[in-house]
Scaffold this motif. Structure first.
Motif, PDB file in Angstrom:
ATOM      1  N   GLN A   2      33.515  28.879  14.670  1.00 25.32           N
ATOM      2  CA  GLN A   2      34.065  27.699  15.306  1.00 25.32           C
ATOM      3  C   GLN A   2      33.379  26.411  15.047  1.00 25.32           C
ATOM      4  OE1 GLN A   2      36.703  28.996  18.780  1.00 25.32           O
ATOM      5  NE2 GLN A   2      34.536  29.861  19.225  1.00 25.32           N
ATOM      6  N   ASN A   3      33.915  25.378  14.996  1.00 24.41           N
ATOM      7  CA  ASN A   3      33.236  24.118  14.421  1.00 24.41           C
ATOM      8  C   ASN A   3      34.004  22.911  14.843  1.00 24.41           C
ATOM      9  OD1 ASN A   3      30.892  23.126  13.043  1.00 24.41           O
ATOM     10  ND2 ASN A   3      32.250  22.280  11.509  1.00 24.41           N
ATOM     11  N   ILE A   4      33.336  21.962  15.526  1.00 20.58           N
ATOM     12  CA  ILE A   4      34.035  20.843  15.929  1.00 20.58           C
ATOM     13  C   ILE A   4      32.649  19.494  15.158  1.00 20.58           C
ATOM     14  CG2 ILE A   4      34.296  19.200  17.767  1.00 20.58           C
ATOM     15  CD1 ILE A   4      35.927  21.597  18.268  1.00 20.58           C
ATOM     16  N   ASP A   5      33.550  18.760  14.326  1.00 20.43           N
ATOM     17  CA  ASP A   5      32.620  17.868  13.788  1.00 20.43           C
ATOM     18  C   ASP A   5      33.223  16.274  14.356  1.00 20.43           C
ATOM     19  OD1 ASP A   5      32.848  19.723  10.815  1.00 20.43           O
ATOM     20  OD2 ASP A   5      31.127  19.014  11.935  1.00 20.43           O
ATOM     21  N   GLN A   6      32.232  15.536  14.527  1.00 15.76           N
ATOM     22  CA  GLN A   6      32.485  14.060  14.855  1.00 15.76           C
ATOM     23  C   GLN A   6      30.905  13.383  14.597  1.00 15.76           C
ATOM     24  OE1 GLN A   6      32.165  15.113  19.681  1.00 15.76           O
ATOM     25  NE2 GLN A   6      32.322  13.075  19.274  1.00 15.76           N
ATOM     26  N   PRO A   7      31.357  11.980  14.145  1.00 12.87           N
ATOM     27  CA  PRO A   7      30.243  11.256  13.751  1.00 12.87           C
ATOM     28  C   PRO A   7      29.137  11.105  14.890  1.00 12.87           C
ATOM     29  CG  PRO A   7      32.245   9.782  14.348  1.00 12.87           C
ATOM     30  CD  PRO A   7      32.742  11.261  14.214  1.00 12.87           C
ATOM     31  N   THR A   8      27.913  11.012  14.320  1.00 14.13           N
ATOM     32  CA  THR A   8      26.595  11.160  15.087  1.00 14.13           C
ATOM     33  C   THR A   8      26.771   9.869  15.858  1.00 14.13           C
ATOM     34  OG1 THR A   8      25.583  12.493  13.584  1.00 14.13           O
ATOM     35  CG2 THR A   8      24.416  11.122  15.297  1.00 14.13           C
ATOM     36  N   GLU A   9      26.757   8.417  15.088  1.00 10.75           N
ATOM     37  CA  GLU A   9      26.783   7.377  15.965  1.00 10.75           C
ATOM     38  C   GLU A   9      27.606   6.287  15.073  1.00 10.75           C
ATOM     39  OE1 GLU A   9      22.553   6.010  16.751  1.00 10.75           O
ATOM     40  OE2 GLU A   9      23.154   4.307  15.433  1.00 10.75           O
ATOM     41  N   GLN A  21      37.451   3.373  16.714  1.00 12.86           N
ATOM     42  CA  GLN A  21      38.326   4.992  16.464  1.00 12.86           C
ATOM     43  C   GLN A  21      37.177   5.959  16.109  1.00 12.86           C
ATOM     44  OE1 GLN A  21      42.124   5.282  14.340  1.00 12.86           O
ATOM     45  NE2 GLN A  21      41.102   7.193  13.371  1.00 12.86           N
ATOM     46  N   ILE A  22      37.027   7.028  17.028  1.00 11.28           N
ATOM     47  CA  ILE A  22      36.197   8.119  17.003  1.00 11.28           C
ATOM     48  C   ILE A  22      36.943   9.275  16.478  1.00 11.28           C
ATOM     49  CG2 ILE A  22      34.550   9.295  18.028  1.00 11.28           C
ATOM     50  CD1 ILE A  22      33.878   6.952  20.001  1.00 11.28           C
ATOM     51  N   ASN A  23      36.692   9.678  15.446  1.00 11.61           N
ATOM     52  CA  ASN A  23      37.245  10.898  14.909  1.00 11.61           C
ATOM     53  C   ASN A  23      36.614  12.269  15.458  1.00 11.61           C
ATOM     54  OD1 ASN A  23      39.316   9.309  13.465  1.00 11.61           O
ATOM     55  ND2 ASN A  23      37.785   9.136  11.793  1.00 11.61           N
ATOM     56  N   CYS A  24      37.522  13.283  15.201  1.00 11.12           N
ATOM     57  CA  CYS A  24      37.040  14.780  15.586  1.00 11.12           C
ATOM     58  C   CYS A  24      37.763  15.373  14.832  1.00 11.12           C
ATOM     59  CB  CYS A  24      36.902  14.875  17.209  1.00 11.12           C
ATOM     60  SG  CYS A  24      36.859  16.615  17.792  1.00 11.12           S
ATOM     61  N   THR A  25      37.180  16.461  14.246  1.00 21.15           N
ATOM     62  CA  THR A  25      38.003  17.400  13.379  1.00 21.15           C
ATOM     63  C   THR A  25      37.489  18.796  13.974  1.00 21.15           C
ATOM     64  OG1 THR A  25      36.450  17.389  11.491  1.00 21.15           O
ATOM     65  CG2 THR A  25      38.267  16.292  11.062  1.00 21.15           C
ATOM     66  N   SER A  64      44.331   8.749  22.870  1.00 15.91           N
ATOM     67  CA  SER A  64      43.661   9.831  22.108  1.00 15.91           C
ATOM     68  C   SER A  64      45.074  10.441  21.275  1.00 15.91           C
ATOM     69  CB  SER A  64      43.308  10.882  23.140  1.00 15.91           C
ATOM     70  OG  SER A  64      44.278  11.053  24.080  1.00 15.91           O
ATOM     71  N   PHE A  65      44.653  10.764  19.971  1.00 14.84           N
ATOM     72  CA  PHE A  65      45.776  11.267  19.430  1.00 14.84           C
ATOM     73  C   PHE A  65      45.378  12.788  18.889  1.00 14.84           C
ATOM     74  CE2 PHE A  65      48.808  11.076  15.791  1.00 14.84           C
ATOM     75  CZ  PHE A  65      48.148  12.020  14.731  1.00 14.84           C
ATOM     76  N   LEU A  66      46.430  13.536  18.555  1.00 11.32           N
ATOM     77  CA  LEU A  66      46.351  14.953  18.077  1.00 11.32           C
ATOM     78  C   LEU A  66      47.437  15.190  17.141  1.00 11.32           C
ATOM     79  CD1 LEU A  66      44.819  17.587  18.318  1.00 11.32           C
ATOM     80  CD2 LEU A  66      46.541  18.051  19.979  1.00 11.32           C
ATOM     81  N   SER A  67      46.621  15.957  15.783  1.00 12.89           N
ATOM     82  CA  SER A  67      47.473  16.474  14.898  1.00 12.89           C
ATOM     83  C   SER A  67      46.965  17.942  14.926  1.00 12.89           C
ATOM     84  CB  SER A  67      47.174  15.768  13.540  1.00 12.89           C
ATOM     85  OG  SER A  67      47.837  16.742  12.786  1.00 12.89           O
ATOM     86  N   ARG A  68      47.590  18.848  15.296  1.00 13.99           N
ATOM     87  CA  ARG A  68      47.271  20.263  15.171  1.00 13.99           C
ATOM     88  C   ARG A  68      47.216  20.965  14.082  1.00 13.99           C
ATOM     89  NH1 ARG A  68      51.181  22.483  19.465  1.00 13.99           N
ATOM     90  NH2 ARG A  68      52.460  20.951  18.505  1.00 13.99           N
ATOM     91  N   SER A  69      48.126  20.585  13.160  1.00 13.62           N
ATOM     92  CA  SER A  69      48.374  21.155  11.730  1.00 13.62           C
ATOM     93  C   SER A  69      47.097  20.559  10.876  1.00 13.62           C
ATOM     94  CB  SER A  69      49.509  20.552  11.098  1.00 13.62           C
ATOM     95  OG  SER A  69      49.585  18.992  11.052  1.00 13.62           O
ATOM     96  N   LYS A  70      46.483  19.567  11.218  1.00 12.62           N
ATOM     97  CA  LYS A  70      45.265  18.752  10.550  1.00 12.62           C
ATOM     98  C   LYS A  70      44.137  19.256  11.278  1.00 12.62           C
ATOM     99  CE  LYS A  70      47.881  15.078   8.266  1.00 12.62           C
ATOM    100  NZ  LYS A  70      48.138  13.777   7.910  1.00 12.62           N
ATOM    101  N   GLY A  71      44.224  19.810  12.501  1.00 11.34           N
ATOM    102  CA  GLY A  71      42.899  19.959  13.039  1.00 11.34           C
ATOM    103  C   GLY A  71      41.979  18.800  13.225  1.00 11.34           C
ATOM    104  N   TYR A  72      42.854  17.696  13.735  1.00  4.80           N
ATOM    105  CA  TYR A  72      42.143  16.435  13.765  1.00  4.80           C
ATOM    106  C   TYR A  72      42.821  15.695  15.113  1.00  4.80           C
ATOM    107  CZ  TYR A  72      42.119  11.420  12.439  1.00  4.80           C
ATOM    108  OH  TYR A  72      41.808  10.140  12.538  1.00  4.80           O
ATOM    109  N   SER A  73      41.782  14.970  15.719  1.00  2.01           N
ATOM    110  CA  SER A  73      42.064  14.137  16.869  1.00  2.01           C
ATOM    111  C   SER A  73      41.231  12.776  16.658  1.00  2.01           C
ATOM    112  CB  SER A  73      41.746  14.828  18.171  1.00  2.01           C
ATOM    113  OG  SER A  73      41.586  13.658  18.997  1.00  2.01           O
ATOM    114  N   TYR A  74      41.629  11.711  17.117  1.00  4.25           N
ATOM    115  CA  TYR A  74      40.622  10.624  17.519  1.00  4.25           C
ATOM    116  C   TYR A  74      40.765   9.940  18.658  1.00  4.25           C
ATOM    117  CZ  TYR A  74      44.805   7.772  16.371  1.00  4.25           C
ATOM    118  OH  TYR A  74      46.155   6.863  16.431  1.00  4.25           O
ATOM    119  N   LEU A  75      39.880   9.335  19.330  1.00  5.62           N
ATOM    120  CA  LEU A  75      39.870   8.434  20.591  1.00  5.62           C
ATOM    121  C   LEU A  75      40.016   6.964  20.052  1.00  5.62           C
ATOM    122  CD1 LEU A  75      39.547   8.388  23.559  1.00  5.62           C
ATOM    123  CD2 LEU A  75      36.886   8.321  23.300  1.00  5.62           C
TER     124      LEU A  75
END
Lengths: 109, 116
Positions: free
Chosen positions: A2-9, A19-23, A62-73
């Motif tokens: 399991q993995n969650i990636d988002q930029p550090t700063e 926009q802050i992304n999260c995969t 906040s946005f979500l795309s489940r097929s892409k495993g992606y969200s942004y704030l």
């Protein structure tokens, strides 16, 4: 695994948009959360997405795309008080939250 | 609604002593409570999950004999750090989840533990 990636700063200017992304890659999916955490304080709830699309709540969206495993704030009309860490978390098949490391947002005047 | 309190907010103790942290859901019944630890500039690390009336489930690498968790009622869970060491100094945060909204966790304000 399991993995969650988002930029550090990230750095942005007061009054601007950021926009802050999260995969994510998780075993099961029961929704994605965004939390705000100021230094030395506990996280506070910002948003919850379980269906694809955009959820708007005031200056924050906040946005979500489940097929892409992606969200942004998306944060609009940035204010100095928005300087904080933003945590992305996914609820897995057992509704247990899997946390990203957080994105530290620095707002400059 | 959905307020979670923690007590104490800050505690300083000597190495070798034990410290108890309380987590209470003030206006709802928490079927599940979570205990997290957060070191400076790092994300939340889940330590354990506790359900009322049953033993806590600890995450890998968390010593259950050192971090004692008791979830005696639907509104109270306690974390006891036994034989504390300076490396246990951290920010401890609890959260609670209800049956009605089982997808969301409500966080307490956290407890800053400093072991000298």
């Amino acid at each position: 695994g399991q993995n969650i990636d988002q930029p550090t700063e990230m750095t942005a200017t007061e009054g601007a948009i950021v926009q802050i992304n999260c995969t994510y890659q998780t075993s099961g999916f029961n929704g994605l959360f965004w939390y705000q955490q100021h230094a030395g304080e506990a996280p506070t709830f910002l948003s919850y997405n379980v269906l694809d699309g955009l959820e708007e709540k005031g200056r924050f969206s906040s946005f979500l795309s489940r097929s892409k495993g992606y969200s942004y704030l998306l944060l609009k009309e940035l204010q100095m008080k928005d300087s904080a860490s933003y945590l992305c978390a996914v609820a897995d098949s057992n509704y247990q939250l899997i946390w990203g490391a957080g994105t530290k947002l620095i707002i400059k005047p | 609604g959905a307020v979670v309190s923690q007590h104490p907010s800050r505690v300083i103790c000597k190495s070798g002593t034990s410290v108890k942290i309380e987590c209470r859901s003030l206006d709802f019944q928490a079927t599940t409570m979570f205990w997290y630890r957060q070191f400076p500039k790092q994300s939340l690390m889940l330590m354990a999950t506790s359900n009322e009336g049953s033993k806590a489930t600890y995450e890998q690498g968390v010593e259950k004999d050192k971090f004692l968790i008791n979830h005696a009622s639907l509104t109270l869970s306690t974390l006891t750090v036994t034989s504390a060491h300076p490396e246990d100094s951290s920010f401890y945060i609890c959260s609670a989840r209800t049956v009605a909204r089982d997808y969301e966790q409500y966080f307490g304000p956290g407890t800053r533990l400093t072991v000298t």
